[in-house]
Design a protein around this motif. Structure first.
Motif, PDB file in Angstrom:
ATOM      1  N   ASP A 118      21.431 -15.794  75.495  1.00 45.15           N
ATOM      2  CA  ASP A 118      22.212 -14.669  74.990  1.00 45.15           C
ATOM      3  C   ASP A 118      23.138 -14.088  76.025  1.00 45.15           C
ATOM      4  OD1 ASP A 118      19.706 -13.242  72.817  1.00 45.15           O
ATOM      5  OD2 ASP A 118      21.384 -14.597  72.446  1.00 45.15           O
ATOM      6  N   THR A 172      30.016 -12.288  75.335  1.00 51.66           N
ATOM      7  CA  THR A 172      30.587 -11.072  75.928  1.00 51.66           C
ATOM      8  C   THR A 172      29.548 -10.296  76.725  1.00 51.66           C
ATOM      9  OG1 THR A 172      30.281 -10.196  73.704  1.00 51.66           O
ATOM     10  CG2 THR A 172      32.533 -10.585  74.411  1.00 51.66           C
ATOM     11  N   ASP A 198      30.546 -15.057  70.829  1.00 48.25           N
ATOM     12  CA  ASP A 198      29.357 -14.413  70.261  1.00 48.25           C
ATOM     13  C   ASP A 198      28.788 -15.315  69.165  1.00 48.25           C
ATOM     14  OD1 ASP A 198      31.446 -12.073  68.537  1.00 48.25           O
ATOM     15  OD2 ASP A 198      30.456 -13.801  67.658  1.00 48.25           O
ATOM     16  N   PRO A 199      27.582 -15.034  68.715  1.00 48.87           N
ATOM     17  CA  PRO A 199      26.911 -15.950  67.789  1.00 48.87           C
ATOM     18  C   PRO A 199      27.686 -16.229  66.504  1.00 48.87           C
ATOM     19  CG  PRO A 199      25.386 -14.296  68.572  1.00 48.87           C
ATOM     20  CD  PRO A 199      26.715 -13.907  69.086  1.00 48.87           C
ATOM     21  N   THR A 200      28.553 -15.312  66.077  1.00 45.09           N
ATOM     22  CA  THR A 200      29.261 -15.578  64.828  1.00 45.09           C
ATOM     23  C   THR A 200      30.262 -16.707  65.005  1.00 45.09           C
ATOM     24  OG1 THR A 200      30.961 -13.958  65.341  1.00 45.09           O
ATOM     25  CG2 THR A 200      29.097 -13.197  64.068  1.00 45.09           C
ATOM     26  N   ASP A 241      28.738 -20.333  64.276  1.00 48.17           N
ATOM     27  CA  ASP A 241      28.125 -20.499  62.968  1.00 48.17           C
ATOM     28  C   ASP A 241      28.377 -21.913  62.460  1.00 48.17           C
ATOM     29  OD1 ASP A 241      28.418 -18.778  59.835  1.00 48.17           O
ATOM     30  OD2 ASP A 241      26.663 -19.194  61.082  1.00 48.17           O
TER      31      ASP A 241
END
Lengths: 610, 146
Positions: B69, B100, B132-134, B137
């Protein structure tokens, strides 16, 4: 998968001192009106059947169906006219920049080839008529010096255009190509509306000087007036002919609508006066718009109430419904004998809605303060506005009883009710929390950081306060004071909303940096993170009654529903739920989400599990 | 007029690439022995080394779980999918993972070393830069691959 199940439409946006022009299509029995940037098409026989067009870049002012019912032309405050398809996807046919200022009225010619638009143009070009597909001008329209409030085209040959406006003049043009013929100054105040009879033999102008004057359709000679005895006692804002051309309805600022019989020689005698029942007194009952379509007479009041009378049976009380005119900033779903939804808009209006039925009533409030935060439980509503007061309203059915306002000394930022702990209400302000019990301030605690959001458990034992820096502070409530238990850091923006799950095992928080997190309440660990799929600040959050789903609504107009047990990437998104942003969210039951937003509409979505 | 300035590449850090990284990538590409490989910059040895590999049975979610993360990584993932014409295809994605929430020092280090490292890996079909995780996807991969 999320599907739109119901839309509770907004009502036309109205302005004090001006009429509004609504129109419709007699074939499909729909009416057209505008609110903000949306054009709303409402089916008169089934007000729940609504279609909304939101492609204007500026607030839309007027919209009209073409004579063949296939196209709609709509104008906005920037002077642009958009012509788009009436059915299916509302595909844009053409867009023209017609006037330099706002468009006040728009009419199609009877053959559907020409459009005349009138409005405000800063001197020149207050009226323009053009071909609908090419935009080329079909006439010169001088003669007006001030805003032209209305225009009309004679539906039969020989074609004439009549315009009227704020300079008290009624101008008459012959054509095509249209040229000025003559001007008439019979009125002594703003001429608000001009309309031709369906057979084109006469036209009537109504004005703020309370008079209605009838002219001959071909020669523009004055034929007669609406009889002054029993006439309106206030400005007449709009007029509409019956489909057979024998009667006319006028609406006025004196809160009544009058039906007049038109005689052959052109004078009008009063037939009936229609009064809208259920009036609360006050300015909101002034009638500002009307339309006679088939058997329906539709009147719109300043407060946004739409009344539909039956033309064949004028004594029957009308079907009335209303809605919001402005951003619906808060929503609450209440369960009781019947489940209903309460919605509050920032101008202080609270409406009740029932699933499947639509509009169910407006809360009549004695003090119409603006609403910023809103919490509702069973028979009590607590609101806070932009002053230092908290309003507590208890209500039964639609009547507000016992409305009291409490001064808390600071502007409230967020509030939360603890209904099980007797009468505890916590309100946050800039730097702390105020405790209220039984409607009285019992303590004010200064927390030392800038507070932005708050949630308290229904039994009043635990509270979470979110700060400007993104930290969540957990407190246990004892008596009238708070003891800090923990500080959770995860959010990278000011917290905008915190909500406990209905089973109290979890809570969810959302911030202005587009992120939402679900936490386990006991262990204070993150249960579901990476809920970062919005592209703008998250405004509202709601839990499903069985605590398995969380929905977030954002300024980016999307509503996203996450399942707590599944990873954040398996989410259901509704894009474009509300033009301008989603501000209120609630779950009606485990498979229906209710959302409300800037476009003053409330929508119910049904969830089909994948 | 000198045109050299127009084609000057981005800043480089002079990072080396370990041989093991190159061979592991070739194994993924040719022999299909791995579903994914996660690379890390080892600052003491000043080179890019293999941190973790995943066997072909692992899923995309397992791959995402191995991305930290709060720190940057490079990764390659072998993505199998069926095209609209019903063709089974397989494409290799290169991920430059720079969340970030990670340290600025790490972000600068990984971004300056990326070009040098990518030059050593031949046969990458698509590159994804994710903050970021999005952005990692599965939908993103599906949209890019065709």
């Amino acid at each position: 998968m999320m599907e739109l199940s119901e839309t509770y439409a907004c009502v036309p946006s109205t302005e004090r001192g001006r009429g509004i022009l609504i129109s419709g299509d007699s074939k499909s029995d729909t009416i057209l009106y505008t609110n903000g940037r949306s054009v709303v098409m409402l089916d008169l026989n089934n007000p729940l059947k609504v279609s909304i067009y939101g492609e204007h870049a500026y607030p839309a002012t007027v919209a009209r169906y073409s004579p063949n019912g296939e196209w709609i032309a709509s104008g906005d405050v920037s002077g642009t006219v958009r012509i788009w398809g009436a059915y299916n996807d509302h595909v844009l046919k053409k867009e023209f920049k017609v006037l330099a200022g706002r468009i006040d009225d728009l009419q199609w010619s009877a053959d559907g080839l020409r459009i005349v638009a009138s409005g405000d143009g800063k001197g020149k070009s207050l009226v323009r008529a053009f071909m609908w597909d090419s935009g080329s001008n079909v006439g010169e329209f001088d003669g007006h010096s001030r805003r032209v409030l209305s225009c009309a085209i004679k539906p039969t040959r020989p074609f004439r255009i009549v315009t009227c406006g704020e300079d008290f003049l009624v101008n008459f043009y012959e054509g095509p190509p249209f040229k000025f013929k003559l001007s008439s100054r019979e009125h002594s105040n703003f001429v608000n509306c001009v309309r031709f009879a369906p057979d084109g033999s006469k036209f009537i102008t109504v004005s703020s000087d309370k008079k209605g004057i009838i002219y001959d359709g071909k020669t523009c000679e004055k034929l007669g007036e609406l009889s002054p005895e029993d006439g309106h006692k206030g400005s007449i804002y709009a007029v509409s002919w019956s489909p057979d051309g024998k009667q006319v309805i006028t609406v006025s600022a004196d809160k009544s609508a009058k039906v007049w019989d038109m005689s052959e020689n052109g004078s009008g005698t009063l037939n009936t006066t229609l009064n809208c029942p259920g009036s609360s007194g006050g300015v909101d009952d002034m009638l500002v718009g009307c339309l006679w379509q088939n058997d329906h007479i539709v009147t719109v009041s300043l407060g946004g109430t739409i009344s539909i009378f039956s033309a064949s049976d004028l004594d029957k009380s009308p079907f009335q419904f209303s809605g919001h005119m402005k951003n619906v900033s808060s929503l609450a779903v209440l369960k009781g004998n019947t489940d209903y939804i309460l919605s509050g808009s920032y101008d202080g209006l609270i409406c009740k809605w029932m699933l499947g039925r639509g509009f169910s009533g407006k809360l009549q409030r004695t003090q119409n303060t603006q609403i910023k935060c809103f919490a509702a439980h069973e028979e009590e509503i607590v609101t806070s506005g932009y002053d230092n007061m908290i309003s507590r309203i208890s209500y039964k059915d639609d009547q507000c009883t016992n409305e009291e306002a409490i001064d808390i000394g600071n502007q409230p930022k967020d509030l939360s009710l603890a209904p099980l702990s007797p009468d505890l209400l916590l309100v946050t302000f800039e730097s702390g929390v105020v405790f209220l019990r039984d409607g009285k301030v019992v303590s004010t605690i200064n927390l030392g950081f800038t507070v932005t959001a708050l949630a308290v458990t229904p039994d009043g034992t635990e509270a979470i306060v979110g700060g400007q820096d993104g930290k969540l502070h957990l407190y246990s409530v004892s008596g009238d004071s708070l003891t800090e238990e923990a500080v959770l850091e995860k959010h990278r923006g000011a917290i905008s909303v915190i909500r406990y799950s209905p089973d109290l095992s979890m809570f969810a928080s959302a911030d202005l940096n587009r992120e939402a997190v679900v936490w386990d309440r006991v262990s204070r660990e993150m249960k579901l993170k990476n809920m970062l799929y919005h592209s703008a600040r998250i405004n509202c959050l709601a839990w499903s009654p069985n605590s398995s789903m969380v929905a977030t609504g954002s300024l980016d107009t999307c509503v996203i529903v996450y399942e707590v047990d599944k990873p954040a990437s398996s989410r259901m998104t509704i894009k474009g739920a509300h033009l301008g942003g989603v501000y209120g969210l609630g779950f009606a039951d485990d498979s229906h989400v209710v959302s409300s937003g800037e476009d003053a509409c409330i929508r119910v979505w049904s969830l089909t599990p994948q | 007029m000198s045109f050299r300035s127009l084609s000057r590449p981005n800043a480089r850090s002079g990072m080396g690439v370990a041989d093991e990284s190159k061979t592991t990538f070739h194994e993924l590409q040719r022999k299909k022995t791995h579903r994914y490989v996660v690379f890390k910059i080892d600052e003491s040895k000043n080179e890019v080394v293999v941190e973790k590999t995943g066997n072909p049975a692992e899923s995309y979610d397992d791959f995402l779980a191995s991305l930290p993360d709060n720190d940057c990584r490079y990764a390659v993932y072998d993505f199998d999918f069926v095209t609209s014409e019903n063709c089974q295809k397989s494409k290799i994605f290169f991920f430059a993972w720079s969340p970030t929430t990670s340290h600025i020092r790490a972000k600068v280090l990984y971004s300056t070393s990326k070009d040098q490292f990518r030059r050593e890996l031949h046969g990458i079909h698509y590159e994804i830069q994710a903050t970021d995780p999005t952005e990692v996807d599965l939908e993103v991969l599906r949209e890019r691959a065709n």
